[in-house]
Design a protein around this motif. Structure first.
Motif, PDB file in Angstrom:
ATOM      1  N   SER A 191       0.844  -1.202   0.000  1.00 39.54           N
ATOM      2  CA  SER A 191       0.000   0.000   0.000  1.00 39.54           C
ATOM      3  C   SER A 191       0.875   1.246   0.000  1.00 39.54           C
ATOM      4  O   SER A 191       0.614   2.213  -0.721  1.00 39.54           O
ATOM      5  CB  SER A 191      -0.924   0.010   1.220  1.00 39.54           C
ATOM      6  OG  SER A 191      -1.704  -1.156   1.284  1.00 39.54           O
ATOM      7  N   THR A 192       1.934   1.233   0.809  1.00 40.10           N
ATOM      8  CA  THR A 192       2.863   2.354   0.848  1.00 40.10           C
ATOM      9  C   THR A 192       3.597   2.514  -0.479  1.00 40.10           C
ATOM     10  O   THR A 192       3.815   3.629  -0.960  1.00 40.10           O
ATOM     11  CB  THR A 192       3.871   2.160   1.987  1.00 40.10           C
ATOM     12  OG1 THR A 192       3.163   2.121   3.234  1.00 40.10           O
ATOM     13  CG2 THR A 192       4.892   3.281   2.033  1.00 40.10           C
ATOM     14  N   ASP A 243      -7.469  -0.040  -0.090  1.00 38.62           N
ATOM     15  CA  ASP A 243      -6.553   0.880   0.579  1.00 38.62           C
ATOM     16  C   ASP A 243      -5.807   1.762  -0.421  1.00 38.62           C
ATOM     17  O   ASP A 243      -5.256   2.803  -0.054  1.00 38.62           O
ATOM     18  CB  ASP A 243      -5.540   0.123   1.441  1.00 38.62           C
ATOM     19  CG  ASP A 243      -6.066  -0.160   2.841  1.00 38.62           C
ATOM     20  OD1 ASP A 243      -7.140   0.365   3.191  1.00 38.62           O
ATOM     21  OD2 ASP A 243      -5.411  -0.912   3.581  1.00 38.62           O
ATOM     22  N   THR A 244      -5.772   1.345  -1.692  1.00 33.84           N
ATOM     23  CA  THR A 244      -5.112   2.155  -2.718  1.00 33.84           C
ATOM     24  C   THR A 244      -6.099   3.033  -3.483  1.00 33.84           C
ATOM     25  O   THR A 244      -5.695   3.733  -4.413  1.00 33.84           O
ATOM     26  CB  THR A 244      -4.332   1.269  -3.702  1.00 33.84           C
ATOM     27  OG1 THR A 244      -5.241   0.386  -4.377  1.00 33.84           O
ATOM     28  CG2 THR A 244      -3.267   0.457  -2.990  1.00 33.84           C
ATOM     29  N   THR A 290      -4.993   6.628  -3.532  1.00 35.46           N
ATOM     30  CA  THR A 290      -3.849   6.846  -4.420  1.00 35.46           C
ATOM     31  C   THR A 290      -4.326   7.098  -5.847  1.00 35.46           C
ATOM     32  O   THR A 290      -3.858   8.021  -6.524  1.00 35.46           O
ATOM     33  CB  THR A 290      -2.903   5.627  -4.410  1.00 35.46           C
ATOM     34  OG1 THR A 290      -2.770   5.128  -3.085  1.00 35.46           O
ATOM     35  CG2 THR A 290      -1.544   6.005  -4.959  1.00 35.46           C
ATOM     36  N   ARG A 320      -3.205   7.932   4.926  1.00 28.76           N
ATOM     37  CA  ARG A 320      -3.313   7.647   3.487  1.00 28.76           C
ATOM     38  C   ARG A 320      -3.796   8.862   2.692  1.00 28.76           C
ATOM     39  O   ARG A 320      -3.489   8.990   1.508  1.00 28.76           O
ATOM     40  CB  ARG A 320      -4.207   6.433   3.245  1.00 28.76           C
ATOM     41  CG  ARG A 320      -3.687   5.185   3.922  1.00 28.76           C
ATOM     42  CD  ARG A 320      -3.889   3.921   3.140  1.00 28.76           C
ATOM     43  NE  ARG A 320      -3.339   2.779   3.871  1.00 28.76           N
ATOM     44  CZ  ARG A 320      -2.079   2.393   3.838  1.00 28.76           C
ATOM     45  NH1 ARG A 320      -1.208   3.070   3.103  1.00 28.76           N
ATOM     46  NH2 ARG A 320      -1.662   1.345   4.527  1.00 28.76           N
ATOM     47  N   SER A 354      -1.361  10.128  -0.317  1.00 27.09           N
ATOM     48  CA  SER A 354      -1.964  10.169  -1.652  1.00 27.09           C
ATOM     49  C   SER A 354      -1.871  11.558  -2.269  1.00 27.09           C
ATOM     50  O   SER A 354      -1.432  11.715  -3.420  1.00 27.09           O
ATOM     51  CB  SER A 354      -3.433   9.729  -1.577  1.00 27.09           C
ATOM     52  OG  SER A 354      -3.544   8.382  -1.169  1.00 27.09           O
TER      53      SER A 354
END
Length: 413
Positions: A226-227, A296-297, A300, A369, A373
């Motif tokens: 995710s990072t 979770d992305t 982003t 996040r 992002s």
């Protein structure tokens, strides 16, 4: 941008800490994530009476298959959802009185499907305030096991907690799931349980875990996918190139699937056995994508969507509304602050590119996040700042420095 050193996976570190605490023997965790969430988990284990030793590159955990050494404990789970959901479940397998509380942010996040399932298994769980939220107390007397029905439509962590508990029960568990999001996270759990010597199998909508406990091992934590998504997205957005070692075709984490979304948008993606490279091509195409399994992305993708050649529609992400904040609404609000046209529904967001985004202060809601992002957005939208840039400490305390070292300038609040 070139090679980027991504810290260890939060999801894997949390699961590894549970498994190490439950295992028979001393487990060594290599390159675990060191962040507010994982330090909070380790601190919680210590409060419960487990020994957690730290060296620069590893953590060493003395397992106790019989459960916590402390007959009673008061555990503060900070902002960590894995801490707040996994530790009460671990404690239930022991014998004693254990109280768990959390930050105001974590107190708002739901827990009821898990506590209902634990009660159905005979665990004495009492919520002090609103039902299904922290604080709570577990009067532990071990868990017999048996059959239980679980709704994991809000979070796969409910299922993970019960799966991890299964080998510690006297009879094993059969968990029938009525709804499930983020399936790849459950697959991480099952793979890690096997690495610690447990059996687990899926039979349609049911997950079966026999008793038998865990055995200690040495376990290496892979980088957080995710990072990594922020660095991959930055490369796709700017025309740069980034390689992350330790994440490749053999990775456990489903969030590495984010690079497939970038490939569909026009980026060049190369996934090797133990590394992934993303390079921008000067093109970002619009698309419609279901992100239920890699939600979770979602922020982003939302953060780079204004620079696509057409609309970006992200679907089936209702569970992002019950994360550290309502991420779907947070993304929409912040994109509108930048002058971007956005539409949302119960489980979707659609972002329409137009004029170049303008600089504005990003409202972070204390969510790591959101910061990471929109730091990517700031590469193409000068003037972006954050009301709480420091909340990245939750999962990546050194994010600002790492993002700058990768060859980009991070906008600061």
């Amino acid at each position: 941008m070139a090679a980027v050193d991504i810290p260890g996976s939060k999801s894997i570190t949390a699961r590894a800490l549970f498994l190490a605490a439950a295992a028979d023997g001393v487990t060594t965790l290599v390159r675990p994530l060191r962040s507010d969430d994982t330090e909070g988990f380790a601190e919680g284990l210590t409060r419960l009476g487990y020994r957690v030793g730290r060296t620069p590159d590893a953590w060493h955990v003395d397992g106790r298959p019989q459960g916590p050494a402390a007959p009673e404990a008061d555990v503060y789970c900070r902002d960590g959802a894995t801490t707040a959901r996994f530790l009460p479940t671990l404690a239930a397998a022991g014998h004693g009185t254990y109280r768990f509380d959390a930050s105001a942010q974590m107190r708002r996040r739901p827990l009821l499907p898990l506590t209902r399932a634990l009660r159905d298994l005979g665990v004495d769980v009492r919520h002090e305030g609103p039902e299904g939220h922290h604080p709570l107390t577990v009067e532990a007397a071990g868990v017999d096991g048996g059959e239980v029905v679980l709704d994991a439509g809000q979070s796969s962590q409910y299922l993970t907690a019960l799966l991890l508990l299964g080998p510690l029960t006297r009879k094993g568990l059969r968990i029938t799931v009525t709804d499930l999001v983020s399936v790849p996270y459950v697959e991480i759990t099952m793979a890690m349980m096997r690495a610690f010597g447990a059996e687990v199998r899926r039979e349609g909508d049911a997950f079966v875990v026999p008793p038998g406990g865990y055995r200690a091992t040495t376990y290496a934590v892979e980088p957080d996918a995710s990072t990594a998504s922020y660095f991959f997205a930055a490369a796709a957005l700017t025309g740069g190139e980034v390689t992350v070692q330790g994440l490749g075709s053999g990775a456990l984490q489903g969030d590495l699937g984010f690079v497939d979304v970038l490939r569909r948008m026009g980026a060049r993606v190369d996934v090797g056995s133990d590394r992934t490279t993303v390079a921008g091509t000067g093109e970002l195409r619009g698309l419609t994508v279901n992100m239920r399994d890699i939600s979770d992305t979602m922020p982003t993708l939302a953060a780079i969507a204004p620079f696509a050649s057409g609309p970006v529609r992200i679907e089936d992400v209702a569970n992002t509304r019950v994360k550290e904040c309502d991420r779907l609404d947070a993304c929409a609000e912040n994109l509108r602050r930048l002058g971007v046209r956005v539409e949302t529904g119960p489980d979707w967001i659609e972002i329409h590119p137009g004029a170049a985004p303008v600089g504005a202060e990003i409202k972070t809601y204390g969510d790591h996040r959101i910061v990471m992002s929109f730091a990517v957005t700031g590469l193409r939208a000068p003037g972006i700042s954050f009301d709480d840039p420091g909340c990245v400490r939750k999962t990546f305390p050194g994010f600002h420095e790492a993002f700058a070292a990768a060859g980009v300038e991070l906008p600061r609040g």
